[in-house]
Design an enzyme around this catalytic site. Structure first.
Site, PDB file in Angstrom:
ATOM      1  N   HIS A  37     145.391 -14.453  68.483  1.00  0.00           N
ATOM      2  CA  HIS A  37     144.013 -14.441  68.000  1.00  0.00           C
ATOM      3  C   HIS A  37     143.157 -13.354  68.641  1.00  0.00           C
ATOM      4  O   HIS A  37     142.790 -12.389  67.980  1.00  0.00           O
ATOM      5  CB  HIS A  37     143.425 -15.847  68.209  1.00  0.00           C
ATOM      6  CG  HIS A  37     142.016 -15.992  67.755  1.00  0.00           C
ATOM      7  ND1 HIS A  37     141.335 -17.175  67.820  1.00  0.00           N
ATOM      8  CD2 HIS A  37     141.137 -15.095  67.258  1.00  0.00           C
ATOM      9  CE1 HIS A  37     140.111 -17.006  67.352  1.00  0.00           C
ATOM     10  NE2 HIS A  37     139.975 -15.749  67.017  1.00  0.00           N
ATOM     11  N   HIS A  78     133.199 -13.421  72.333  1.00  0.00           N
ATOM     12  CA  HIS A  78     134.545 -13.526  71.743  1.00  0.00           C
ATOM     13  C   HIS A  78     134.755 -12.311  70.835  1.00  0.00           C
ATOM     14  O   HIS A  78     133.886 -11.978  70.024  1.00  0.00           O
ATOM     15  CB  HIS A  78     134.685 -14.809  70.926  1.00  0.00           C
ATOM     16  CG  HIS A  78     135.904 -14.801  70.060  1.00  0.00           C
ATOM     17  ND1 HIS A  78     137.173 -14.619  70.572  1.00  0.00           N
ATOM     18  CD2 HIS A  78     136.062 -14.906  68.723  1.00  0.00           C
ATOM     19  CE1 HIS A  78     138.051 -14.628  69.579  1.00  0.00           C
ATOM     20  NE2 HIS A  78     137.399 -14.800  68.453  1.00  0.00           N
ATOM     21  N   HIS A  95     138.060  -9.275  69.263  1.00  0.00           N
ATOM     22  CA  HIS A  95     139.470  -9.000  68.985  1.00  0.00           C
ATOM     23  C   HIS A  95     139.824  -7.573  69.427  1.00  0.00           C
ATOM     24  O   HIS A  95     140.246  -6.754  68.598  1.00  0.00           O
ATOM     25  CB  HIS A  95     139.754  -9.176  67.489  1.00  0.00           C
ATOM     26  CG  HIS A  95     139.432 -10.534  66.957  1.00  0.00           C
ATOM     27  ND1 HIS A  95     139.266 -10.789  65.618  1.00  0.00           N
ATOM     28  CD2 HIS A  95     139.248 -11.734  67.588  1.00  0.00           C
ATOM     29  CE1 HIS A  95     138.991 -12.079  65.440  1.00  0.00           C
ATOM     30  NE2 HIS A  95     138.958 -12.665  66.617  1.00  0.00           N
ATOM     31  N   GLU A 125     132.882 -19.965  65.412  1.00  0.00           N
ATOM     32  CA  GLU A 125     133.412 -20.241  66.757  1.00  0.00           C
ATOM     33  C   GLU A 125     132.372 -20.878  67.679  1.00  0.00           C
ATOM     34  O   GLU A 125     132.592 -20.989  68.890  1.00  0.00           O
ATOM     35  CB  GLU A 125     133.965 -18.963  67.400  1.00  0.00           C
ATOM     36  CG  GLU A 125     135.106 -18.303  66.654  1.00  0.00           C
ATOM     37  CD  GLU A 125     136.389 -19.115  66.625  1.00  0.00           C
ATOM     38  OE1 GLU A 125     136.358 -20.308  67.002  1.00  0.00           O
ATOM     39  OE2 GLU A 125     137.417 -18.565  66.209  1.00  0.00           O
TER      40      GLU A 125
HETATM   41 ZN   LIG Z   1     138.287 -14.641  66.637  1.00  0.00          ZN
END
Ligand SMILES: [Zn+2]
Length: 212
Positions: free
Chosen positions: A157, A94, A96, A75
């Site tokens: 996502h 970033h 989840h 990413e």
């Molecule tokens: Zn991700």
């Protein structure tokens, strides 16, 4: 080792994401700006709870590795877009987190002004249209939103947050997940009642301290 404090901040952020359950398996990635064209990024395919400072990769503004072994996070293009577009951003996270990611998976945004402290410290949280994780396409999907927000739901996502440093980006990540949990519970109780425009204006005119 150079940039010891920045490396320590990324390692500590990784541990926190892991402890919170925001980065299962090898999910998530974190970066920090070292200078106009130099960034430290977490490596691809590693558990965020077990990183060591010397595993972090130094990359340039195009994502080429300048120092370090292995591959930077897939990413990295998304992180670099944020640094390119936002001179005020010094850290990007970033992850989840499960409840906020559920909103992203359901295509339900978190952009209503529900909780004063989140309105003040995070702002509105747009839902960025789906793009394949780990691709330039995801960076392009984010681009229309990145100038005006500090936190983003990435459809189907996860979540992306920005800050002046990694710590502020991490705090925003924690607040987004908190907001998602509160919003979900409020939905079971008849639905959240967003603040009125006048209440939001009052917040920004000094009615409430951001440190509350
Ligand atoms: Zn991700």
């Amino acid at each position: 080792m150079d940039h010891a404090a920045d490396r320590a901040a990324l390692v500590s952020c990784g541990r926190r994401l892991d402890a919170l359950g925001f980065a299962p398996a090898t999910d998530g990635n974190v970066s920090v700006r070292l200078g106009p064209r130099a960034f430290l990024v977490t490596p691809a395919g590693r558990e965020k709870g077990g990183l060591s400072p010397d595993e972090l990769l130094l990359v340039d503004l195009e994502g080429a590795v300048v120092e370090g072994e292995g591959r930077p996070s897939t990413e990295t293009p998304m992180h670099l877009l944020c640094y390119r577009r936002r001179g005020d951003v010094g850290g990007v996270v970033h992850a989840h987190p499960p409840v906020a990611t559920a909103f992203a998976a359901a295509g339900v945004s978190l952009d209503a002004p529900v909780i004063p402290e989140i309105v003040l410290t995070v702002g509105t949280i747009p839902l960025v249209p789906y793009a394949t994780p780990g691709t330039e396409e995801l960076a392009r999907a984010l681009e229309p939103f990145v100038d005006d927000h500090d936190a983003f739901l990435l459809a189907s996502h996860g979540v992306l947050t920005l800050g002046r440093d990694v710590r502020e980006a991490l705090h925003r990540m924690e607040r987004v997940e908190h907001l998602a949990k509160v919003t979900l519970a409020a939905r079971l109780l008849g639905g959240p009642r967003p603040l009125t425009d006048a209440q939001v204006v009052s917040l920004f005119s000094g009615g409430v301290s951001p440190s509350m």
